[in-house]
Design a protein around this motif. Structure first.
Motif, PDB file in Angstrom:
ATOM      1  N   SER A  82       1.105  -1.006   0.228  1.00 10.79           N
ATOM      2  CA  SER A  82      -0.201   0.239   0.263  1.00 10.79           C
ATOM      3  C   SER A  82       0.128   1.512   0.198  1.00 10.79           C
ATOM      4  O   SER A  82       0.479   2.474  -0.728  1.00 10.79           O
ATOM      5  CB  SER A  82      -0.510  -0.032   1.576  1.00 10.79           C
ATOM      6  OG  SER A  82      -2.470  -1.130   1.553  1.00 10.79           O
ATOM      7  N   GLU A  84       3.499   1.655  -1.202  1.00  7.77           N
ATOM      8  CA  GLU A  84       4.117   1.954  -2.329  1.00  7.77           C
ATOM      9  C   GLU A  84       3.045   2.393  -3.108  1.00  7.77           C
ATOM     10  O   GLU A  84       3.537   3.217  -4.308  1.00  7.77           O
ATOM     11  CB  GLU A  84       4.475   0.429  -3.167  1.00  7.77           C
ATOM     12  CG  GLU A  84       5.962   0.702  -4.451  1.00  7.77           C
ATOM     13  CD  GLU A  84       5.947  -0.896  -4.819  1.00  7.77           C
ATOM     14  OE1 GLU A  84       6.122  -1.071  -5.778  1.00  7.77           O
ATOM     15  OE2 GLU A  84       5.705  -1.492  -3.669  1.00  7.77           O
ATOM     16  N   THR A  85       1.975   2.297  -2.972  1.00  5.78           N
ATOM     17  CA  THR A  85       0.915   2.364  -4.067  1.00  5.78           C
ATOM     18  C   THR A  85       0.764   3.792  -3.738  1.00  5.78           C
ATOM     19  O   THR A  85       0.460   4.916  -4.724  1.00  5.78           O
ATOM     20  CB  THR A  85      -0.373   2.253  -4.032  1.00  5.78           C
ATOM     21  OG1 THR A  85      -0.055   0.642  -4.390  1.00  5.78           O
ATOM     22  CG2 THR A  85      -1.430   2.484  -4.836  1.00  5.78           C
ATOM     23  N   VAL A  87       2.974   6.203  -2.838  1.00  6.96           N
ATOM     24  CA  VAL A  87       4.742   6.660  -3.643  1.00  6.96           C
ATOM     25  C   VAL A  87       4.367   7.012  -5.062  1.00  6.96           C
ATOM     26  O   VAL A  87       4.980   7.881  -5.345  1.00  6.96           O
ATOM     27  CB  VAL A  87       5.427   6.067  -3.153  1.00  6.96           C
ATOM     28  CG1 VAL A  87       7.104   6.565  -3.361  1.00  6.96           C
ATOM     29  CG2 VAL A  87       5.423   6.105  -1.041  1.00  6.96           C
ATOM     30  N   ASN A  88       3.732   6.231  -5.311  1.00  4.45           N
ATOM     31  CA  ASN A  88       3.992   6.036  -7.560  1.00  4.45           C
ATOM     32  C   ASN A  88       2.703   7.181  -7.437  1.00  4.45           C
ATOM     33  O   ASN A  88       2.531   7.713  -7.996  1.00  4.45           O
ATOM     34  CB  ASN A  88       3.727   4.442  -7.362  1.00  4.45           C
ATOM     35  CG  ASN A  88       4.431   4.019  -7.087  1.00  4.45           C
ATOM     36  OD1 ASN A  88       5.731   3.787  -7.500  1.00  4.45           O
ATOM     37  ND2 ASN A  88       4.621   2.421  -7.659  1.00  4.45           N
ATOM     38  N   THR A  89       2.191   6.541  -6.473  1.00  4.43           N
ATOM     39  CA  THR A  89       0.686   7.817  -6.990  1.00  4.43           C
ATOM     40  C   THR A  89       0.786   9.576  -6.839  1.00  4.43           C
ATOM     41  O   THR A  89       1.197  10.178  -8.083  1.00  4.43           O
ATOM     42  CB  THR A  89      -0.600   7.659  -6.259  1.00  4.43           C
ATOM     43  OG1 THR A  89      -0.947   6.588  -6.573  1.00  4.43           O
ATOM     44  CG2 THR A  89      -1.928   8.744  -6.302  1.00  4.43           C
ATOM     45  N   ARG A  91       4.119  10.651  -6.879  1.00  2.49           N
ATOM     46  CA  ARG A  91       5.165  10.204  -8.160  1.00  2.49           C
ATOM     47  C   ARG A  91       4.701  11.042  -9.211  1.00  2.49           C
ATOM     48  O   ARG A  91       5.324  11.826 -10.310  1.00  2.49           O
ATOM     49  CB  ARG A  91       6.235   9.139  -8.734  1.00  2.49           C
ATOM     50  CG  ARG A  91       7.323   8.848  -7.497  1.00  2.49           C
ATOM     51  CD  ARG A  91       8.200   7.941  -7.752  1.00  2.49           C
ATOM     52  NE  ARG A  91       9.068   8.044  -6.998  1.00  2.49           N
ATOM     53  CZ  ARG A  91       8.951   6.662  -6.952  1.00  2.49           C
ATOM     54  NH1 ARG A  91       9.212   5.718  -6.767  1.00  2.49           N
ATOM     55  NH2 ARG A  91      10.577   6.707  -5.598  1.00  2.49           N
ATOM     56  N   ARG A  92       3.506  10.624  -9.534  1.00  2.87           N
ATOM     57  CA  ARG A  92       2.339  10.566 -11.261  1.00  2.87           C
ATOM     58  C   ARG A  92       2.211  12.314 -11.139  1.00  2.87           C
ATOM     59  O   ARG A  92       1.901  13.125 -11.772  1.00  2.87           O
ATOM     60  CB  ARG A  92       1.161   9.232 -11.104  1.00  2.87           C
ATOM     61  CG  ARG A  92       2.046   8.928 -11.981  1.00  2.87           C
ATOM     62  CD  ARG A  92       0.417   7.894 -12.277  1.00  2.87           C
ATOM     63  NE  ARG A  92      -0.859   7.535 -11.098  1.00  2.87           N
ATOM     64  CZ  ARG A  92      -0.692   6.473 -10.328  1.00  2.87           C
ATOM     65  NH1 ARG A  92       0.257   6.227 -10.234  1.00  2.87           N
ATOM     66  NH2 ARG A  92      -1.869   7.096  -9.461  1.00  2.87           N
ATOM     67  N   PRO A  95       6.050  14.357 -11.158  1.00  4.40           N
ATOM     68  CA  PRO A  95       6.894  13.170 -11.637  1.00  4.40           C
ATOM     69  C   PRO A  95       8.745  14.358 -11.667  1.00  4.40           C
ATOM     70  O   PRO A  95       9.663  13.854 -12.165  1.00  4.40           O
ATOM     71  CB  PRO A  95       7.040  12.973 -13.339  1.00  4.40           C
ATOM     72  CG  PRO A  95       5.322  14.518 -14.301  1.00  4.40           C
ATOM     73  CD  PRO A  95       5.040  14.683 -12.589  1.00  4.40           C
ATOM     74  N   PHE A  98      11.102  13.828  -8.708  1.00  2.00           N
ATOM     75  CA  PHE A  98      11.372  12.201  -8.248  1.00  2.00           C
ATOM     76  C   PHE A  98      12.173  11.463  -9.055  1.00  2.00           C
ATOM     77  O   PHE A  98      12.204  11.727 -11.100  1.00  2.00           O
ATOM     78  CB  PHE A  98      10.247  11.385  -8.525  1.00  2.00           C
ATOM     79  CG  PHE A  98       9.245  11.549  -7.045  1.00  2.00           C
ATOM     80  CD1 PHE A  98       9.657  11.721  -5.201  1.00  2.00           C
ATOM     81  CD2 PHE A  98       8.174  12.617  -7.261  1.00  2.00           C
ATOM     82  CE1 PHE A  98       8.845  11.224  -4.575  1.00  2.00           C
ATOM     83  CE2 PHE A  98       7.571  12.981  -6.079  1.00  2.00           C
ATOM     84  CZ  PHE A  98       7.563  13.064  -4.548  1.00  2.00           C
TER      85      PHE A  98
END
Length: 99
Positions: A82, A84-85, A87-89, A91-92, A95, A98
């Motif tokens: 969760s 990781e999800t 953090v990736n959100t 990042r989007r 961008p 990161f």
């Protein structure tokens, strides 16, 4: 002794916090203080990732008003997948900040 309280609508004299286009993460944002914090951040122009264990957090991008973008992510902070999800959100949303 009288206590003085204010609501979000009473912030007409609030200072600019310099959060426009910054990414902020609010955990526990599906209700209560977390939801109020997310609202204040979006009102300040921040891009907000709102997390919570309830599926009601997924409507954050529709229910939070302001100039900024809000994204709701159903996540359990104790679960590495969760995290990781989330953090990736984030990042989007930014961008360029990161690697």
């Amino acid at each position: 002794m009288n206590a003085s309280f204010f609501t979000i609508d009473d912030r007409s004299s609030a200072a600019d916090l310099g959060l426009r286009d910054r990414v902020c993460l609010v955990t526990g944002g599906s209700r209560g203080l977390g939801r109020a914090a997310a609202q204040v951040l979006t009102d300040e122009g921040a891009k907000v990732v709102v997390t919570g264990r309830s599926s009601s957090v997924a409507d954050a991008d529709h229910s939070l008003r302001g100039d900024a973008h809000a994204v709701g992510v159903v996540a359990d902070n104790g679960d590495p997948a969760s995290a990781e999800t989330v953090v990736n959100t984030a990042r989007r949303l930014t961008p360029q900040r990161f690697p």
